[in-house]
Design an enzyme around this catalytic site. Sequence first.
Site, short mmCIF file in Angstrom:
data_model
loop_
_atom_site.label_atom_id
_atom_site.label_comp_id
_atom_site.label_asym_id
_atom_site.label_seq_id
_atom_site.Cartn_x
_atom_site.Cartn_y
_atom_site.Cartn_z
N HIS A 93 61.65 -31.22 20.22
CA HIS A 93 62.63 -30.20 20.17
C HIS A 93 61.86 -28.86 19.80
CE1 HIS A 93 66.49 -27.90 19.17
NE2 HIS A 93 66.66 -28.75 19.92
N CYS A 94 60.88 -28.88 19.03
CA CYS A 94 60.31 -27.43 18.85
C CYS A 94 59.32 -27.01 19.94
CB CYS A 94 59.25 -27.83 17.53
SG CYS A 94 59.86 -28.30 15.93
#
Length: 353
Positions: free
Chosen positions: A344-345
């Site tokens: 996600h990052c």
Amino acid sequence: MSNNNSNIATPKSQGFFFPPEWHPHAATWLTFPHNDASWQGDKLAKMYPQYFQLIKAISKGEKVGLNVNNETLKSFILNELPKYDIDFNQIEILVNPTNDAWCRDHGPAFLINPETKERMIVDWGYNAWGGKYPPFDDDNRLSSKIAAYRGLKTVTPGIIMEGGSVEFNGAGTILTSRECLLNENRNPHLTQAQIEQYLFDFYGAEQILWVNDGIVGDDTDGHIDDTVRFVNEDTVITMVEPDKADDNHEILEENLQLLKGMRLLNGKQLNIVEINMPEPVIIDDFRGPASYANFLICNAGVLVPTFQCKNDDLALDTLSQIFKDRPVIGLDSTDIIWGQGSFHCLSQQEPSV
């Protein structure tokens, strides 16, 4: 642009909002890792196979917009793609100088207007999580470059905001953390109420729900995408740590109790699904921010970081019971997490409209 001026048409007033991650994607944007300071020694080259597996998984359902630092890196990537059986037609490579890989935080925030079928980009300010990792000027310029490439209008609120610090249900509610958004290293001149107004105006939201802190090892000051995630309009998964001797136990228990007291705009309580944290991942005597919450919802599936531990299967099974419309896919993140972030990052979705 200042949202204190009532004469200025904000994205919200024009009918724009930030859709939830499960909304269909036109593409997902990534910034190819190249910073030796984030993956020290041989760790950068060692994580590339896991990164290409991430690209491959996303590309099976949508385009991948890939920002690369220079022509040399572009040549390397073009040489590697066939080794992983990645379809070239699914990859859009842009040579854009960058400082690091965390596209969730430095990439563009895409808004949609379902009525007019338009999109726009919010170009938030980026300062590498409170100035921790200079330089960050190339990363801060990336949103405007992608907007120009896509031919989309942009709006610039003029404050620091990171994509990993906010979580959306697509029905007017944003989840975030006090540790990050109220941190004096982000926007010290703003009160909580003023920050909320920016979120309302520029993300098209109606309600902000606050938890307190993030997990141990998270150098972003408590990003929500490592602790609590919306999985539909009224359901969240939240990470928990059953081991009372673990440093994360109290932090996550406090978040859980806060979530239990929250109400959505329609007055309903949140449906809360608890997922146990992975076993601690220790990197050079430092605990990394390993979390199953750092999954990416994309067209082809829900891509969940796994850490070669006994809790992996339980997390995947729990998420599989929630996501009925797409497969839940575990991908090894044990080398990627060395950089102190996961799927996600590393990503930012571009919604269809």
